[in-house]
Write an enzyme that holds these catalytic residues in place. Structure first.
Site, short mmCIF file in Angstrom:
data_model
loop_
_atom_site.label_atom_id
_atom_site.label_comp_id
_atom_site.label_asym_id
_atom_site.label_seq_id
_atom_site.Cartn_x
_atom_site.Cartn_y
_atom_site.Cartn_z
N ASP A 247 31.69 -18.74 15.28
CA ASP A 247 31.31 -17.68 14.69
C ASP A 247 32.44 -16.65 15.02
O ASP A 247 33.05 -16.62 16.12
CB ASP A 247 29.99 -17.11 15.60
CG ASP A 247 29.51 -15.84 15.05
OD1 ASP A 247 28.33 -15.81 14.35
OD2 ASP A 247 30.08 -14.66 14.89
N SER A 248 32.94 -15.74 14.21
CA SER A 248 34.12 -14.97 14.28
C SER A 248 33.95 -14.00 15.37
O SER A 248 35.07 -13.69 15.94
CB SER A 248 34.44 -14.15 13.20
OG SER A 248 33.86 -12.94 12.96
N SER A 249 32.88 -13.70 15.91
CA SER A 249 32.81 -12.80 17.20
C SER A 249 33.33 -13.47 18.45
O SER A 249 33.50 -12.71 19.36
CB SER A 249 31.23 -12.58 17.40
OG SER A 249 30.38 -13.55 17.30
N THR B 197 29.92 -17.57 8.61
CA THR B 197 28.89 -17.83 7.66
C THR B 197 29.17 -18.58 6.61
O THR B 197 28.35 -19.65 6.47
CB THR B 197 28.30 -16.60 7.37
OG1 THR B 197 27.95 -15.70 8.19
CG2 THR B 197 27.29 -16.53 6.33
N GLN C 145 38.34 8.75 13.78
CA GLN C 145 36.98 8.09 13.64
C GLN C 145 36.55 8.04 12.13
O GLN C 145 35.81 7.11 11.95
CB GLN C 145 35.85 8.77 14.34
CG GLN C 145 35.96 9.08 15.62
CD GLN C 145 34.92 9.56 16.54
OE1 GLN C 145 33.93 9.97 15.75
NE2 GLN C 145 34.96 9.79 17.74
N ASP D 72 32.72 -10.70 10.65
CA ASP D 72 32.67 -9.91 11.83
C ASP D 72 34.00 -9.34 12.31
O ASP D 72 34.44 -8.07 12.66
CB ASP D 72 31.86 -10.42 12.99
CG ASP D 72 30.46 -10.42 12.46
OD1 ASP D 72 29.96 -9.93 11.58
OD2 ASP D 72 29.48 -11.20 13.27
N1 ASN Z 1 28.62 -13.77 12.43
C1 ASN Z 1 29.32 -14.14 11.05
C2 ASN Z 1 30.89 -14.22 11.68
O1 ASN Z 1 31.56 -13.37 11.59
C3 ASN Z 1 29.25 -13.24 10.03
C4 ASN Z 1 29.71 -13.81 8.57
O2 ASN Z 1 30.69 -14.42 8.52
N2 ASN Z 1 29.26 -13.21 7.50
O3 ASN Z 1 31.22 -15.38 12.20
#
Ligand code: ASN
Length: 341
Positions: free
Chosen positions: A62-64, A17, A275, A95
């Site tokens: 995007d880190s996902s 982001t 958890q 993320d």
């Molecule tokens: N979806 C974004 C990421 O992880 C979220 C962020 O950076 N705040 O790349």
């Protein structure tokens, strides 16, 4: 004179982001955007600030979408540039930031300089954002403090990377370090918590990790273990069980006991984490964890699942035998867990 003594930091921009811009499809990473924005932030030229070089990865992600391949690239780049800089900043999406920080903490053996991951919840392109402060403070810390650890800096806190966890999707305090205190707090002044910071290593050695067949099973009441049991085969090297409370399981559930037995027979490592956000898995404390003890399960103690998964990748990549891996999973390697006293 000041110029000559100014420290040097390498910023590696992976995406996330922090450097996103508004597009017709929503926020998306934009090549060149961080570079042009940083050139407009006057404070970055102040004498107290370290000088920096910016490396932008392509594509920005995007880190996902960040995984083992990107971890290895980051570790290799840091190793290559290690002697040229006093510290490193990795701009990264929030993320999966805790996974990348944990993985790097294991891969960058014998670290002597700060490697700080940061990012933001609101992009730099917005008037109201957390990106600017996170970046400026992370840069100041990376350039001026000798913290030989892989860390996450977010909203006034410098945390050990393999202890951190993303805890909020919408608050600016997006990370917590539930089982370990901050390494530094950036209030009115930046205060280092020296006693929490690890001793420097002997000089960087990078170990590239690979992915391995492991699974994470989060228990819930009503879980149909028959479905999961099918996953257990001699191909799967480890299962991480996110158990209840201090490592408890439905110990009278026949399907679960069958699964544990099968895992044991196939030589699958059974690692038990809790958890709960805080505290540790403590096998044998309750009768409800006895079946895990009988199955030869290993305790993840107070490790986050992010640290546990990346540590398993690291140890399997090292090629150690199962007994050694079991032992090291309960051993503190990079400050990722609190050992049994
Ligand atoms: N979806 C974004 C990421 O992880 C979220 C962020 O950076 N705040 O790349």
């Amino acid at each position: 004179m000041v110029e000559k003594n100014r420290k040097k930091v390498c910023i590696i921009h992976t995406g996330g982001t922090i450097g996103m811009a508004r597009t017709a499809k929503g926020y998306a990473p934009q090549a060149g955007f961080v570079k042009s924005t940083l050139s407009e932030i006057r404070e970055l030229n102040a004498a107290e600030m370290p000088k920096f070089d910016l490396i932008e990865y392509s594509p920005l992600l995007d880190s996902s979408s960040i995984s083992v391949k990107e971890w290895v690239k980051l570790a290799k780049d840091i190793e290559k540039k290690y002697n040229k800089y006093d510290g490193f900043i990795i701009l990264h999406g929030t993320d999966t930031m805790a996974y990348t920080a944990s993985a790097l903490s294991f891969m960058l053996e014998e670290l002597t300089k700060p490697v700080i991951l940061t990012g933001s919840q609101i992009p730099l392109c917005e008037i109201r954002n957390d990106a600017r402060d996170n970046l400026i403070t992370a840069l100041l810390i990376a350039g001026n403090y000798q913290i030989p650890e892989v860390c996450i800096y977010f909203e006034s806190r410098l945390m050990r990377g393999n202890r951190a966890k993303k805890v909020s999707t919408n608050q600016l305090i997006a990370f917590d370090s539930p089982n370990f205190p901050s390494l530094a707090d950036a209030g009115v002044k930046i205060v280092l918590n020296d006693k929490n910071i690890r001793d420097p290593g002997t000089g960087i050695q990078m170990f590239p990790i690979q992915e391995h067949p492991i699974a994470v099973i989060r228990l819930f009441p009503g879980i149909q273990f028959q479905l999961i049991e099918k996953m257990i085969s001699s191909k799967i090297k480890a299962i991480v069980i996110e158990a209840f409370g201090s490592g408890n399981i439905p110990g009278k559930n026949a399907a679960f006991l069958k699964l544990l037995k099968k895992a044991q027979e196939k030589g699958t490592l059974i690692l038990v984490c809790t958890q709960c956000l805080r505290g540790a898995a403590s096998l044998g404390e309750y009768e409800a964890s006895q079946e895990l003890v009988k199955a030869g399960a290993v305790s993840g103690l107070d490790m986050t699942v992010e640290a546990a998964v990346t540590k398993l990748f690291y140890l399997f990549s090292k090629g150690y035998n199962m007994e050694m891996i079991k032992k090291l999973m309960e051993t503190n390697l990079r400050g990722e867990l609190t050992e049994h006293s």
